[in-house]
Write an enzyme that holds these catalytic residues in place. Structure first.
Site, short mmCIF file in Angstrom:
data_model
loop_
_atom_site.label_atom_id
_atom_site.label_comp_id
_atom_site.label_asym_id
_atom_site.label_seq_id
_atom_site.Cartn_x
_atom_site.Cartn_y
_atom_site.Cartn_z
N SER A 165 42.45 27.21 30.23
CA SER A 165 41.51 27.02 31.33
C SER A 165 40.13 26.71 30.79
O SER A 165 39.79 27.08 29.65
CB SER A 165 41.44 28.31 32.17
OG SER A 165 40.34 28.31 33.06
N TYR A 191 39.44 37.48 31.12
CA TYR A 191 40.27 36.30 31.38
C TYR A 191 39.94 35.20 30.39
O TYR A 191 40.85 34.55 29.83
CB TYR A 191 40.06 35.82 32.82
CG TYR A 191 40.90 34.61 33.19
CD1 TYR A 191 42.28 34.73 33.36
CD2 TYR A 191 40.31 33.37 33.37
CE1 TYR A 191 43.05 33.63 33.70
CE2 TYR A 191 41.07 32.26 33.72
CZ TYR A 191 42.45 32.40 33.88
OH TYR A 191 43.22 31.29 34.22
#
Length: 323
Positions: A165, A191
């Site tokens: 990501s 994350y």
């Protein structure tokens, strides 16, 4: 020193996974898609099945997986993916999955991911996002190494695709406190660390396993509205909205989001070349670790591709799973 030319493909940010696979015959290819019961994973599994691949949906919720498999079967004229339970935060299910796999494996797509709104831990005490997004996939790929090597011999190469990501640009790897035992917990940083780890896995897996015919690459699917955002806190949602408003990303459809995964999985440009980070169906350009995300929304930070860090993370991950 000459900088290597970035690998490019004919596809763009608006290409769909089906367009990438147009005219490609995957008959005989055995593929695993983790997290294939929703979002990008479902579309990835659907187009691979449509191209003739034998797909296994590795999912935590087999009821949801069976429903997806039935839908795919209807759209592909009766070809139904296999559904097998896999919980990436549970080492027992990972070992069981890998041990039960028979024969060659040609394509492993590490697509599943989790986002938490607060600090959650596995029974081992590991921070859940790092444990699921990185350690679980690391254990799975390691357990399937021999099957991938067999697949590489069978079809002139096997591939691993790790879904990362743009969030990786927020954090490198904090080896001094991987699991937030001392620092204040920030779910966005946690994350981000896990997504950087996904990229570093591909770097070191390629270095170690290329001689076995196995290469690994990392992809950024782009901004896609999926179930991954369901656990976002108000702060996380506000951050995402601000990034969209600043033009850091434009939302893609699920079909477009799965396209870069499929490029890494089947494009001839990446058949024997690994350790790359792809964005919008192309190899991304590298930026310094202090680069501003807003100015480089399609770049990859040095810390996500650094071979020394990748080697250290591999060693640390191996040691953690050995306990």
């Amino acid at each position: 020193m000459t900088t290597p030319e970035l690998i490019s493909t004919p596809f763009t940010s608006s290409s769909t996974a089906a367009e990438v696979l147009r005219g490609v015959d995957l008959t005989g290819v055995r593929a695993i898609v983790t997290g294939g019961s929703s979002g990008i994973g479902t579309e990835t599994a659907r187009v691979l099945t449509s191209a003739g691949a034998e797909v296994t949906l590795a999912v935590r919720n087999t009821t949801a997986g069976d429903a997806v498999a039935e839908t795919i079967a209807k759209s592909t004229g009766g070809i139904r993916p296999r559904v097998v339970r896999l919980d990436l935060a549970d080492r027992t299910t990972i070992t069981r999955f890998a041990d039960a796999w028979n024969g060659p494996l040609h394509l492993l797509i590490n697509n599943a991911g989790v986002v938490t709104g607060g600090l959650e831990r596995t029974p081992e005490g590991w921070e859940l996002q790092f444990a699921t997004n990185h350690l679980g996939h690391f254990a799975l790929a390691s357990g399937l190494h021999d099957a991938l090597a067999l697949g590489a011999t069978d079809r002139d190469g096997a591939r691993i695709v790790s879904v990362s990501s743009t969030a990786h640009m927020r954090s490198g790897i904090d080896f001094d406190d991987l699991h937030f035992e001392r620092r204040d917990y920030d779910p966005q940083i946690a994350y981000a660390q896990s997504k950087t780890a996904n990229s570093l896995f591909a770097v070191e897996a390629t270095r170690l396993w290329a001689s076995d015919g196995i290469i690994a690459n990392t992809v950024n699917p782009g901004g896609v509205a999926t179930g991954l955002q369901r656990n976002f806190t108000a702060r996380q949602k506000a951050s995402l909205d601000a990034a969209e408003a600043a033009g850091i990303f434009t939302y893609k459809t699920v079909e477009q989001g799965a396209a870069t995964t499929i490029v890494a999985a089947v494009a001839p440009e990446f058949a024997h070349s690994g350790g790359h980070y792809l964005d919008d169906a192309q190899e991304a350009y590298t930026v310094p670790d202090d680069a501003d995300l807003a100015q480089h929304p399609h770049g990859v930070k040095e810390w996500a591709l650094d071979p020394t860090t990748a080697k250290r993370l591999w060693t640390v991950s191996t040691d953690l799973l050995r306990v």
